[in-house]
Scaffold this motif. Structure first.
Motif, PDB file in Angstrom:
ATOM      1  N   ARG A 160     -37.180 -34.630 -11.562  1.00  0.00           N
ATOM      2  CA  ARG A 160     -36.048 -35.675 -11.156  1.00  0.00           C
ATOM      3  C   ARG A 160     -36.335 -37.023  -9.994  1.00  0.00           C
ATOM      4  NH1 ARG A 160     -30.866 -32.224  -9.986  1.00  0.00           N
ATOM      5  NH2 ARG A 160     -31.054 -34.070  -8.332  1.00  0.00           N
ATOM      6  N   VAL A 161     -37.989 -36.204  -9.227  1.00  0.00           N
ATOM      7  CA  VAL A 161     -38.155 -37.216  -8.063  1.00  0.00           C
ATOM      8  C   VAL A 161     -37.946 -38.405  -8.203  1.00  0.00           C
ATOM      9  CG1 VAL A 161     -39.483 -37.344  -6.648  1.00  0.00           C
ATOM     10  CG2 VAL A 161     -38.943 -34.794  -6.535  1.00  0.00           C
ATOM     11  N   ALA A 162     -39.612 -38.755  -9.237  1.00  0.00           N
ATOM     12  CA  ALA A 162     -40.058 -39.841 -10.069  1.00  0.00           C
ATOM     13  C   ALA A 162     -38.791 -40.935 -10.566  1.00  0.00           C
ATOM     14  CB  ALA A 162     -41.635 -39.697 -10.292  1.00  0.00           C
ATOM     15  N   VAL A 163     -39.015 -41.892 -10.098  1.00  0.00           N
ATOM     16  CA  VAL A 163     -37.944 -43.129  -9.895  1.00  0.00           C
ATOM     17  C   VAL A 163     -38.805 -44.690 -10.401  1.00  0.00           C
ATOM     18  CG1 VAL A 163     -36.237 -44.375  -9.768  1.00  0.00           C
ATOM     19  CG2 VAL A 163     -36.320 -41.739  -8.794  1.00  0.00           C
ATOM     20  N   PRO A 164     -39.236 -44.649 -11.781  1.00  0.00           N
ATOM     21  CA  PRO A 164     -39.727 -46.113 -12.230  1.00  0.00           C
ATOM     22  C   PRO A 164     -38.961 -46.721 -11.835  1.00  0.00           C
ATOM     23  CG  PRO A 164     -39.638 -44.848 -14.137  1.00  0.00           C
ATOM     24  CD  PRO A 164     -38.778 -44.247 -12.875  1.00  0.00           C
ATOM     25  N   LEU A 165     -39.553 -48.499 -11.062  1.00  0.00           N
ATOM     26  CA  LEU A 165     -39.138 -49.751 -10.717  1.00  0.00           C
ATOM     27  C   LEU A 165     -38.678 -50.436 -11.741  1.00  0.00           C
ATOM     28  CD1 LEU A 165     -39.741 -47.925  -7.740  1.00  0.00           C
ATOM     29  CD2 LEU A 165     -39.915 -50.716  -6.499  1.00  0.00           C
ATOM     30  N   LEU A 166     -37.302 -50.680 -12.438  1.00  0.00           N
ATOM     31  CA  LEU A 166     -37.202 -51.767 -12.627  1.00  0.00           C
ATOM     32  C   LEU A 166     -36.882 -53.275 -12.859  1.00  0.00           C
ATOM     33  CD1 LEU A 166     -33.499 -49.502 -14.918  1.00  0.00           C
ATOM     34  CD2 LEU A 166     -37.341 -49.892 -15.596  1.00  0.00           C
ATOM     35  N   ALA A 172     -36.335 -57.602  -3.616  1.00  0.00           N
ATOM     36  CA  ALA A 172     -37.044 -58.252  -2.732  1.00  0.00           C
ATOM     37  C   ALA A 172     -38.860 -58.248  -3.532  1.00  0.00           C
ATOM     38  CB  ALA A 172     -37.370 -57.641  -1.463  1.00  0.00           C
ATOM     39  N   PRO A 173     -39.993 -59.241  -3.580  1.00  0.00           N
ATOM     40  CA  PRO A 173     -41.087 -58.726  -4.408  1.00  0.00           C
ATOM     41  C   PRO A 173     -42.002 -57.739  -3.279  1.00  0.00           C
ATOM     42  CG  PRO A 173     -41.059 -61.205  -3.058  1.00  0.00           C
ATOM     43  CD  PRO A 173     -39.675 -59.779  -2.410  1.00  0.00           C
ATOM     44  N   THR A 174     -42.722 -56.806  -5.035  1.00  0.00           N
ATOM     45  CA  THR A 174     -42.744 -55.431  -4.083  1.00  0.00           C
ATOM     46  C   THR A 174     -44.110 -55.404  -5.325  1.00  0.00           C
ATOM     47  OG1 THR A 174     -42.136 -53.196  -4.045  1.00  0.00           O
ATOM     48  CG2 THR A 174     -41.439 -54.471  -5.853  1.00  0.00           C
ATOM     49  N   GLU A 175     -44.806 -54.761  -4.761  1.00  0.00           N
ATOM     50  CA  GLU A 175     -45.935 -54.326  -6.024  1.00  0.00           C
ATOM     51  C   GLU A 175     -45.939 -53.109  -6.338  1.00  0.00           C
ATOM     52  OE1 GLU A 175     -49.315 -56.720  -3.654  1.00  0.00           O
ATOM     53  OE2 GLU A 175     -49.401 -54.952  -3.773  1.00  0.00           O
ATOM     54  N   ARG A 176     -44.642 -52.309  -5.788  1.00  0.00           N
ATOM     55  CA  ARG A 176     -44.701 -50.982  -6.524  1.00  0.00           C
ATOM     56  C   ARG A 176     -43.719 -50.933  -7.594  1.00  0.00           C
ATOM     57  NH1 ARG A 176     -40.556 -47.661  -2.687  1.00  0.00           N
ATOM     58  NH2 ARG A 176     -39.269 -50.417  -2.928  1.00  0.00           N
ATOM     59  N   SER A 177     -44.196 -49.759  -8.977  1.00  0.00           N
ATOM     60  CA  SER A 177     -44.361 -49.815  -9.579  1.00  0.00           C
ATOM     61  C   SER A 177     -43.180 -48.235  -9.689  1.00  0.00           C
ATOM     62  CB  SER A 177     -45.653 -49.589 -10.865  1.00  0.00           C
ATOM     63  OG  SER A 177     -46.392 -48.248 -10.677  1.00  0.00           O
TER      64      SER A 177
END
Length: 656
Positions: A160-166, A172-177
């Protein structure tokens, strides 16, 4: 000074057209601006109140988790286990029972330096300080755990922890996925030895990532059904940083609705809430639409802003309402302006001479003369006005008498309203007393729960310590368990009185026919005195999914009400049948039935037709049944006979 014949005409036209051409448009613009501003302010006020409710519930959950951790840390069971040097596996079993009882996601025991010694799922892989936060000995706060730390505390919840960024507009711009950190409600309580030295720490937590039940419950508290008009819908969200980790905001893709977990808040809101630490109370773009929104920062135990709590509701229905009202105001004002201008131009000529004649008559009356206007040519309305003016002096005495009569009638109405106000004040005083009793009851129940928990813990400990010798005192321990359970039932009833819509017992598979037979035995003395004949017809094939004691409480209340309604004789009909996905239990009497006004307010608190009744029985019964997904209904009999029918529907399961 003699005025020219056209002067009054010009003045009349000016006075007639000025309001229609100037005053009405200005008034319309002012009203439209004020209405729009008032509605916007009202929406902001509502969402501020909604945020306060959500934040209050969140803080209550946090404080209750801290209290639960402290209760286990001080419990005799844990103290005894530590004193005996119990193995980590046995400590894990104790922690597992606490986890299941309190509804938390993970529990662990640490040494005085914060290193893991035991967890609810078994001995830890290593004596690590993972998930430990420095600070006060007792602590309850929102915390952010690294993925490797959380995996050591609750590996079963790692999925349940990992959440993909949509992709999210305006974010705000981000490099996280992917967000791999865990946002948790974490509570810590010290465990002290007999000398008061801290030897261990108990730590309990709840994972907020993808915790749909938690966020849905917040949404139900803030926006219960029927609170938002015009088709608007309410939403609630928890953020880790600016990322939605649990929410009931929906993504509409391919015709199906999905939760917007993984989307992010707009950059403007992020800078205001996480950057400056302020509360956002305004409209905001949420995923795919505009919402009236409230965002509050969430800080961890060190005061760092790590996330946000959000509530809001769809703005579009209120915007359409606002535009509709403004359009209606504009149409109305333009219609009034056109009609007023047309009537003014049409009637100006017919006003001149009649008005001058009436003005002359009024001057004569003011000088003390008895004057009359007489018949007027032209406008029928002015002719009628002249006739009314002529009869004014003749009706002074009549109007004076009418005023005296009106004054007397007003005095009577004032007296009547005074009596109504006094009755309302008495009712308010009664309600305040009941509220005070409810608060006192809740306090007593809370204080009794702690010694009950200690008693139960010691009974469990005695069984473990006695081992095979437990058979020699099995009956005594069973009697003690029964008395503890009896005390729990009393506490449950006290809490039910103080919070009838929140407190529920455990669910059992209850045979409706057996429940009715048990209730008949409970009301046996009253049944014998009333000489009432009982007829039973059981046609159910399902069991009822409800707490047995609470179902009996409701049925006994209905049976006693039916016996009181029938007086010294009658027929009491008890029946059961399957209905929908549950069981319908019917209690019908042959009394006088229910009046329409009684039937309308039957399940309201303090509604009673008895001189010595409290009006709480049916209200509490209604709340008990609704808590288990059921319904309590009342109606008059429709089979040609007098009497009332009370129907209890509860979900059920088919007997195998």
């Amino acid at each position: 000074m003699t005025r020219s014949p056209g002067s009054i005409r010009r003045q009349l036209l000016t006075l007639s057209l000025l309001p229609a051409g100037v005053a009405l448009p200005l008034l319309g613009v002012a009203l439209a601006w004020w209405g729009s501003s008032a509605l916007d302010a009202l929406l902001v006020t509502k969402v501020r109140a909604d945020l306060a409710v959500a934040h209050g519930y969140f803080e209550r959950v946090r404080s209750e988790m801290g209290a639960s951790a402290a209760a286990l840390a001080d419990s005799q069971a844990l103290q005894s286990a530590l004193a005996r040097g119990t193995a980590p596996a046995e400590l894990g079993a104790l922690l597992q029972r606490f986890k299941e009882r309190e509804g938390v996601d993970f529990v662990n025991l640490r040494d005085a330096e914060g290193r893991l010694l035991a967890t609810d799922f078994g001995p830890p892989l290593q004596a690590t300080r993972a998930g430990w936060f420095n600070g006060p000995a007792s602590r309850s706060a929102v915390e952010v755990l690294a993925p490797q730390d959380f995996a050591l505390l609750a590996p079963a919840l790692q999925s349940r922890v990992a959440v993909p960024l949509l992709p999210t507009p305006y974010a705000a711009p981000t490099e996280r996925s992917t967000e791999e950190r865990a946002l948790v409600l974490l509570a810590r309580a010290p465990v002290a030895d007999a000398r008061g030295h801290i030897t261990h720490y108990l730590q309990a937590g709840t994972l907020l990532n993808r915790n749909l039940a938690f966020i849905d419950h917040i949404n139900e508290i803030v926006y219960p059904p029927g609170t938002l008009p015009f088709g608007s819908r309410g939403t609630a969200t928890l953020f880790l940083d600016d990322l939605r980790i649990t929410t009931n905001v929906r993504l509409f893709e391919g015709g199906a609705a999905h939760r917007a977990i993984g989307t992010r808040v707009s950059q403007q809101v992020r800078e205001a809430v996480l950057g400056r630490g302020s509360t956002w109370l305004d409209r905001a773009f949420v995923v795919g639409d505009w919402y009236v929104s409230a965002y509050a920062p969430l800080a961890d135990g060190e005061g760092r802003r790590v996330g946000m709590l959000y509530v809001g509701f769809l703005e579009q229905p209120f915007t359409l309402l606002k535009y509709g009202v403004l359009l209606g105001i504009g149409v109305l004002f333009f219609a009034v302006m056109g009609a007023a201008a047309w009537l003014s131009l049409r009637r100006a000529r017919a006003l001149y001479q009649p008005l001058e004649r009436m003005a002359h008559t009024m001057r004569e009356v003011q000088s003390g003369q008895r004057a009359r206007v007489g018949p007027l040519q032209g406008s029928p309305e002015l002719g009628a006005l002249g006739a009314h003016l002529d009869g004014l002096l003749d009706t002074v005495d009549e109007q004076t008498r009418a005023l005296r009569w009106a004054n007397a009638e007003l005095d009577a109405k004032v007296e009547e309203r005074t009596r109504e106000l006094q009755a309302a004040q008495r009712q308010l005083l009664r309600s305040e007393k009941m509220a005070a009793i409810g608060q006192l009851t809740a306090s007593i129940a809370h204080e009794v729960n702690n010694p009950i928990a200690v008693l139960q813990g010691n009974l469990d400990l005695m069984r473990e310590l006695l081992g095979e010798h437990v058979n020699s005192v099995r009956d005594e321990l069973k009697l003690a368990d029964e008395q503890v359970e009896r005390m729990r039932l009393i506490v449950a009833q006290l809490l039910q009185f103080s919070r009838p819509t929140e407190y529920a017992g455990y669910v059992q598979a209850v045979d409706p026919a057996q429940a009715l037979q048990d209730c008949l035995r409970l009301v046996g003395p009253q049944l014998a005195r009333s000489r009432v004949q009982v007829k039973q017809q059981f046609a159910h094939t399902r069991t009822a999914a409800i707490n047995r004691q609470e179902l009996q409480q409701v049925l006994v209340n209905l049976l006693l009400n039916a016996l009181q309604a029938m007086g010294d004789g009658g027929v009491l009909r008890l029946s059961t049948r399957d209905e929908a996905e549950g069981v319908l239990i019917s209690v019908a009497d042959s009394g006088p039935g229910l009046a329409p006004e009684v039937l309308r307010d039957l399940f309201q608190p303090f509604m009673t037709t008895k001189h010595d009744g409290t009006g709480l029985g049916l209200w509490i019964s209604h709340g008990l049944i609704e808590r288990y997904g059921g319904a309590l209904r009342a109606r008059n009999r429709d089979d040609g006979e007098s009497g009332a029918v009370f129907e209890v529907w509860v979900p059920g399961e088919t007997v195998a």
